[in-house]
Design a protein around this motif. Structure first.
Motif, PDB file in Angstrom:
ATOM      1  N   ALA A 137       0.777  -1.140   0.065  1.00 41.29           N
ATOM      2  CA  ALA A 137       0.053   0.222  -0.139  1.00 41.29           C
ATOM      3  C   ALA A 137       1.078   1.367   0.126  1.00 41.29           C
ATOM      4  CB  ALA A 137      -1.034   0.252   1.429  1.00 41.29           C
ATOM      5  N   CYS A 138       1.981   1.198   0.617  1.00 40.64           N
ATOM      6  CA  CYS A 138       2.907   2.446   0.588  1.00 40.64           C
ATOM      7  C   CYS A 138       4.219   2.222  -0.158  1.00 40.64           C
ATOM      8  CB  CYS A 138       2.986   3.113   1.805  1.00 40.64           C
ATOM      9  SG  CYS A 138       3.825   1.998   3.265  1.00 40.64           S
ATOM     10  N   LYS A 139       4.495   0.912  -0.198  1.00 46.97           N
ATOM     11  CA  LYS A 139       5.960   0.700  -1.026  1.00 46.97           C
ATOM     12  C   LYS A 139       7.209   1.004  -0.325  1.00 46.97           C
ATOM     13  CE  LYS A 139       4.439   0.673  -6.099  1.00 46.97           C
ATOM     14  NZ  LYS A 139       4.589   1.110  -7.210  1.00 46.97           N
ATOM     15  N   PHE A 168       5.899   5.073  12.196  1.00 45.45           N
ATOM     16  CA  PHE A 168       5.313   5.329  10.654  1.00 45.45           C
ATOM     17  C   PHE A 168       4.652   4.159  10.371  1.00 45.45           C
ATOM     18  CE2 PHE A 168       5.688   4.114   6.198  1.00 45.45           C
ATOM     19  CZ  PHE A 168       5.646   5.468   5.809  1.00 45.45           C
ATOM     20  N   ARG A 169       3.245   4.546  10.346  1.00 46.87           N
ATOM     21  CA  ARG A 169       2.294   3.662   9.775  1.00 46.87           C
ATOM     22  C   ARG A 169       1.720   3.854   8.354  1.00 46.87           C
ATOM     23  NH1 ARG A 169       1.504   5.686  14.817  1.00 46.87           N
ATOM     24  NH2 ARG A 169       1.693   4.205  16.481  1.00 46.87           N
ATOM     25  N   CYS A 170       1.064   2.842   7.847  1.00 46.31           N
ATOM     26  CA  CYS A 170       0.640   2.991   6.539  1.00 46.31           C
ATOM     27  C   CYS A 170      -0.423   3.684   6.336  1.00 46.31           C
ATOM     28  CB  CYS A 170       0.361   1.370   6.043  1.00 46.31           C
ATOM     29  SG  CYS A 170       0.278   1.319   4.081  1.00 46.31           S
ATOM     30  N   LYS A 171      -0.916   4.052   4.971  1.00 45.05           N
ATOM     31  CA  LYS A 171      -1.765   5.063   4.750  1.00 45.05           C
ATOM     32  C   LYS A 171      -3.323   4.250   5.474  1.00 45.05           C
ATOM     33  CE  LYS A 171      -2.791   3.028   0.068  1.00 45.05           C
ATOM     34  NZ  LYS A 171      -2.640   3.517  -1.477  1.00 45.05           N
ATOM     35  N   PRO A 172      -3.773   4.950   6.102  1.00 43.76           N
ATOM     36  CA  PRO A 172      -5.041   4.477   6.931  1.00 43.76           C
ATOM     37  C   PRO A 172      -6.246   4.090   5.667  1.00 43.76           C
ATOM     38  CG  PRO A 172      -4.895   6.988   7.267  1.00 43.76           C
ATOM     39  CD  PRO A 172      -3.708   6.627   6.661  1.00 43.76           C
ATOM     40  N   HIS A 190      -0.615  10.972   2.827  1.00 43.70           N
ATOM     41  CA  HIS A 190       0.187   9.882   3.593  1.00 43.70           C
ATOM     42  C   HIS A 190       1.849  10.236   2.981  1.00 43.70           C
ATOM     43  CE1 HIS A 190       2.038   6.019   4.290  1.00 43.70           C
ATOM     44  NE2 HIS A 190       1.524   6.295   5.620  1.00 43.70           N
ATOM     45  N   TRP A 191       2.460  10.844   3.687  1.00 47.16           N
ATOM     46  CA  TRP A 191       3.808  11.264   3.164  1.00 47.16           C
ATOM     47  C   TRP A 191       4.823  10.204   3.452  1.00 47.16           C
ATOM     48  CZ3 TRP A 191       3.296  14.777  -0.192  1.00 47.16           C
ATOM     49  CH2 TRP A 191       2.314  15.691  -0.218  1.00 47.16           C
ATOM     50  N   VAL A 192       5.566   9.958   2.488  1.00 42.68           N
ATOM     51  CA  VAL A 192       6.907   8.945   2.458  1.00 42.68           C
ATOM     52  C   VAL A 192       7.915   9.197   2.205  1.00 42.68           C
ATOM     53  CG1 VAL A 192       7.233   6.391   2.047  1.00 42.68           C
ATOM     54  CG2 VAL A 192       4.928   7.135   2.537  1.00 42.68           C
ATOM     55  N   HIS A 193       9.039   9.103   2.862  1.00 43.08           N
ATOM     56  CA  HIS A 193      10.285   9.592   2.263  1.00 43.08           C
ATOM     57  C   HIS A 193      10.795   8.482   1.217  1.00 43.08           C
ATOM     58  CE1 HIS A 193      11.274  11.607   6.260  1.00 43.08           C
ATOM     59  NE2 HIS A 193      11.046  12.371   5.448  1.00 43.08           N
ATOM     60  N   ARG A 194      11.394   8.972   0.272  1.00 45.60           N
ATOM     61  CA  ARG A 194      11.730   8.004  -0.790  1.00 45.60           C
ATOM     62  C   ARG A 194      13.259   8.205  -1.209  1.00 45.60           C
ATOM     63  NH1 ARG A 194       7.411   4.842  -1.027  1.00 45.60           N
ATOM     64  NH2 ARG A 194       5.774   5.890  -1.336  1.00 45.60           N
ATOM     65  N   ARG A 195      13.897   7.211  -1.396  1.00 46.88           N
ATOM     66  CA  ARG A 195      15.605   7.437  -1.903  1.00 46.88           C
ATOM     67  C   ARG A 195      15.561   7.172  -3.419  1.00 46.88           C
ATOM     68  NH1 ARG A 195      15.996   4.669   2.994  1.00 46.88           N
ATOM     69  NH2 ARG A 195      17.311   5.467   4.401  1.00 46.88           N
TER      70      ARG A 195
END
Length: 887
Positions: free
Chosen positions: A69-71, A87-91, A110-115
């Motif tokens: 769901a959030c990769k 840090f939790r997944c998108k609800p 739902h903000w996620v840091h990406r490399r």
């Protein structure tokens, strides 16, 4: 890390935690829980960071998992560490408590840091610097796993106000079920454990609380409810995936849909079927359904919709994962899913038109005129389904399907790909053809259509198969009623007219189906009474059985709503910058090999560099791909006599297809059945790319490695085959005259030939997987397929057909000029002959004596095999003539 809002429900303790790979619909579901799948991603650093990473602390490699769901990717032991960094997944749902009632019902990002991040920053418009991101620890982007917006990970691009702003849910917002619609409700109090005061008032059954308690006692209480908000422009989607269809593609598709949508609108049909999900979402307005599977999966969903009596029934779209996919072809969804981006599929589902599909009842009664003592013990008294959407048939085709079904039930591991499934179908059909087990069908059936007795017509025709057809497609895309305009004595065939087409097939007309033929059109009718006097194999939408002597009544049941894929543009297509398309387009066509495509289709620029020009076509500006195909075929015919033959003048194989190079972040294939739905300007701007899966690139000995010689395999001397990566389209250079053919020298692939000679399948497979070349030849020019035929190893023959380039089928040895099919016919190896013929070998190729494979079978005194080869040779000739006529 970007902190997430505190959940309404605390996480379970570590002792209760489990790693989930499915959505939890129980009352103990965790708010913001990830959905984990095993992954082999090796370059992404663990999301918890070096300080909390167990692999870093233990200094050893650990297994990894990826959240669908959030990769994010983490080591399996690090999953518990995600709680420490909050840090939790998108609800995917919300709580129904009083605090939530006062809060505005909006979806937050739902903000996620990406490399690693594709695309461009939404704020500054620049791309994400990730040249070394695969090995870098630096975070380059912050993206939302709902709407997919991405920003550079710096204050100038990602402003603080972005954290709390409402999320639009992105490009597919119209089909996404917002998490605010899905409520978890508290379990009602059990009256058996309530206080005395509550017991005294429990007789008030009209109260909503009492009603909920009754549901709880009856086991019908559900912890989740759907509360949709009025949204007339929305078309919320339920996705049902059958992971067993079409070679087990479903598992990856489930993960991808969980990324694009709310995970709670994606359902695995192996986890209980579609009924509970449809009940849960039954009050959602404008609901649509996407059935990912074969035609049987679609029929299953339609039957459940019948049971639930939803009004109106939600329309059903199809992502074809099955073997035949005839209903999917009829509704323009294609003959099988390849690699079209699922985001495109979602857009087509949203934009598709709603059409009706007739559905037919099947009522079975025992035949009273048959002696019960003569009953076949292996026969059943009822059909596997009492309704059909595609077709109902009896005779030859049902016998083949029944054998396939029984074999798959006994050995499911052997039926894990579409190609192998089709090969088994073909082999079973061949054996039934030789035994003639369905020849006396006409003697045991009586047919009455709309009150007219057609039995005498059946007896005159002597069919080996009867088909009652509701849709134009049958048997993996054939058109048994014929093409529109060919049947002047009947009304045009439709899937929504309340009529069914009745067709008879002899063995000859069945064989002709694959090359554009059709069966004997008997009638179009609204009611059928079919009486059989003995047990006969039958099938209902691909579900087979052997039915005892019966009287079968066919009548219209109802009409289902379906989604038909259409061209997305209703007006004149536009080029970039919204400029109208010119009256005529001049487009360069380039070809790509399958090897380059599989290696580079995620890298557009490198794949374009690896392509080879074919020529230029001129078409009207509003042309679809069907018209472009005709022009490209003409281009091939015009260049057929070019000398010398370079790679660019090789004739395209019959299996080539168009590639979309513009509407996604990568290239992807377009199903031939969907070419009429795509404008050329949608998939191409200045150059049109086609994929040829049978393209083989060869290198002449003595040429420079930096400037490989590009030649046609058919122009090379017999026995000379040297493969090299197709990364250049340089002009041909002259070979060194003194170079000795490498294939005549001692070679490590001699071991592969020895394994083929001895019929050692496991050793042969092991050697090939270790990198040995299946196109190797011995000193007499014989391929491994020649040797496998001589040894009589069916397994090795099938393996070679599945894994070697198709050129091996017609490769000839030097002494007698024989192909492997010549040798198989001379050895009277019927099954092996069938494998090679169905794989596409030429039946018209002659050896040095002028004999075709049919002649070799005649000389070997096998008239049945010779008749089969002659039959297939005849239809190969018809097919070639049809192709030439079409061009």
């Amino acid at each position: 890390m970007v902190a997430q809002p505190n959940p309404a429900l605390a996480l379970r303790s570590d002792s209760e935690r489990q790693i989930r790979s499915t959505v939890d619909w129980s009352e103990t579901a965790v708010y913001g829980e990830h959905i984990w799948f095993e992954t082999n991603v090796s370059g992404d650093f663990c999301y918890v960071g070096e300080q909390n990473c167990m692999a870093k602390l233990l200094q050893k490699p650990l297994s990894r998992r990826k959240c669908a769901a959030c990769k994010i990717v983490v080591h399996t032991p690090c999953i518990e560490q995600l709680e420490k960094i909050n840090f939790r997944c998108k609800p995917s749902f919300r709580e129904s408590g009083s605090r939530n009632v006062r809060e505005p019902i909006v979806v937050r990002h739902h903000w996620v840091h990406r490399r690693r991040q594709e695309g461009k920053c939404r704020q500054c418009g620049k791309g994400f610097q990730q040249k070394f991101a695969f090995h870098s620890k630096e975070i380059v982007a912050i993206s939302c796993s709902w709407c997919k917006q991405a920003y550079h990970s710096k204050v100038s691009c990602f402003m603080l106000q972005h954290i709390e702003e409402p999320c639009s849910l992105g490009a597919h917002a119209a089909v996404v079920v917002p998490p605010t619609w899905i409520l978890r409700v508290r379990r009602p109090q059990n009256p058996l454990k309530s206080s005395k005061k509550k017991k005294r008032t429990s007789f008030k059954r009209k109260s909503s609380k009492k009603g909920a308690e009754c549901l709880l006692q009856e086991g019908r209480w559900k912890p989740f409810v759907i509360k949709p908000l009025p949204a007339p422009l929305m078309k919320p989607l339920l996705v049902f995936v059958n992971p067993k269809s079409g070679g087990n593609q479903g598992a990856k598709i489930i993960q991808s849909f969980m990324w694009y949508l709310n995970p709670r609108q994606v359902f695995d049909l192996s986890q209980g079927g579609p009924k509970e999900a449809l009940e849960l979402y039954r009050k959602v307005h404008n609901l649509r359904i996407l059935a990912c599977g074969g035609d049987g999966t679609v029929g299953w969903i339609l039957s459940i919709l019948d049971q639930l009596r939803l009004n109106p029934p939600p329309p059903v779209a199809i992502l074809p994962l099955g073997t035949g996919n005839d209903l999917a072809r009829t509704l323009n969804w294609g003959g099988g899913y390849t690699d079209e981006p699922l985001s495109k599929i979602l857009s087509h589902v949203e934009d598709g038109n709603i059409v009706q599909l007739d559905r037919w009842n099947l009522r079975v009664e025992p035949n009273p005129d048959v002696n019960p003592e003569e009953k076949d013990e292996a026969a059943t008294d009822k059909l596997p389904l009492d309704v059909f959407n595609n077709y109902f048939s009896l005779g030859f085709d049902a016998r083949v399907t029944l054998e396939f079904h029984e074999s798959r039930e006994a050995n499911p591991e052997k039926f894990n790909s579409r190609f192998r499934n089709k090969m088994f179908y073909a082999g079973t059909a061949f054996s039934d053809f030789l035994t003639g087990s369905s020849k006396d069908l006409a003697k045991h059936v009586k047919l009455v259509c709309d009150g007219t007795d057609l039995t005498s017509k059946i007896q005159d025709l002597k069919p080996q198969c009867l088909v009652f057809l509701n849709i134009p497609r049958y048997c993996a895309g054939t058109m048994p009623w014929g093409n529109p305009g060919e049947h002047h004595d009947f009304e045009p065939q439709r899937h929504d007219d309340g009529c069914i087409e009745v067709i008879g097939f002899t063995m000859t007309s069945l064989a002709a189906l694959q090359v554009g033929g059709h069966g004997e059109r008997l009638c179009q009718c609204r009611q059928v009474v079919l009486t059989t006097s003995k047990a006969i194999p039958m099938q209902v939408d691909g579900e087979p059985c052997k039915l005892a002597a019966s009287c079968i009544h066919i009548s219209l049941r109802n009409q289902a709503n379906m989604v038909q894929k259409t061209k997305r543009r209703n007006s004149m297509p536009l080029l970039n910058d919204q400029q109208p398309v010119p009256e005529r387009l001049r487009i360069r066509v380039s070809r790509i090999s399958m090897r380059d495509y599989e290696a580079l289709h995620y890298d557009k620029e490198k794949l374009k560099e690896a392509s080879v020009p074919l020529g230029i076509i001129v078409v009207p500006g509003d042309s679809d791909l069907e018209l472009c195909r005709i022009q490209i075929e003409r281009l091939q015919e015009e260049g057929d006599g070019a000398k010398p033959k370079t790679l660019s003048s090789q004739k395209l194989s019959p299996k080539w297809c168009f590639l979309d190079s513009t509407t996604a972040d990568r290239f992807y294939r377009i199903d031939r059945a969907q070419e009429h739905l795509n404008y050329v300007t949608e998939i191409s701007q200045d150059e049109l790319y086609v994929l040829d899966p049978e393209l083989v690139i060869t290198q002449t000995v003595g040429t420079s490695p930096a400037m490989p010689d590009l030649v046609d395999l058919s122009a090379a001397p017999t026995g000379h085959h040297f493969a090299f990566p197709s990364s250049s389209s340089s002009p041909p250079s002259s070979p060194a005259p003194s170079a000795e053919p490498e294939c005549c020298l001692p070679h490590k692939d001699d071991l592969l030939i020895e394994a083929a000679k001895s019929g050692n399948f496991s050793k042969f497979q092991e050697l090939h997987r270790a990198g040995r070349d299946l196109m190797v030849r011995d000193s007499s020019g014989q391929t491994v397929l020649h040797h496998a035929v001589k040894s009589g190893s069916k397994d090795i023959v099938k393996y070679i057909i599945e894994n070697a380039p198709s050129e091996i089928l017609d490769a000839t040895e030097e002494e007698n000029g024989e192909t492997s099919l010549h040798q198989a016919a001379a050895l009277r190896q019927r099954t092996i002959c069938h494998y090679i013929v169905e794989a596409g070998a030429s039946l018209m190729k002659t050896d040095l004596q002028g004999d075709t494979p049919k002649h070799r079978a005649e000389k070997a005194n096998d008239p049945d095999l010779a008749a089969y080869l002659e039959n297939r040779q005849h239809y190969q000739m018809i097919q070639r003539e049809d192709q030439e006529t079409a061009v």
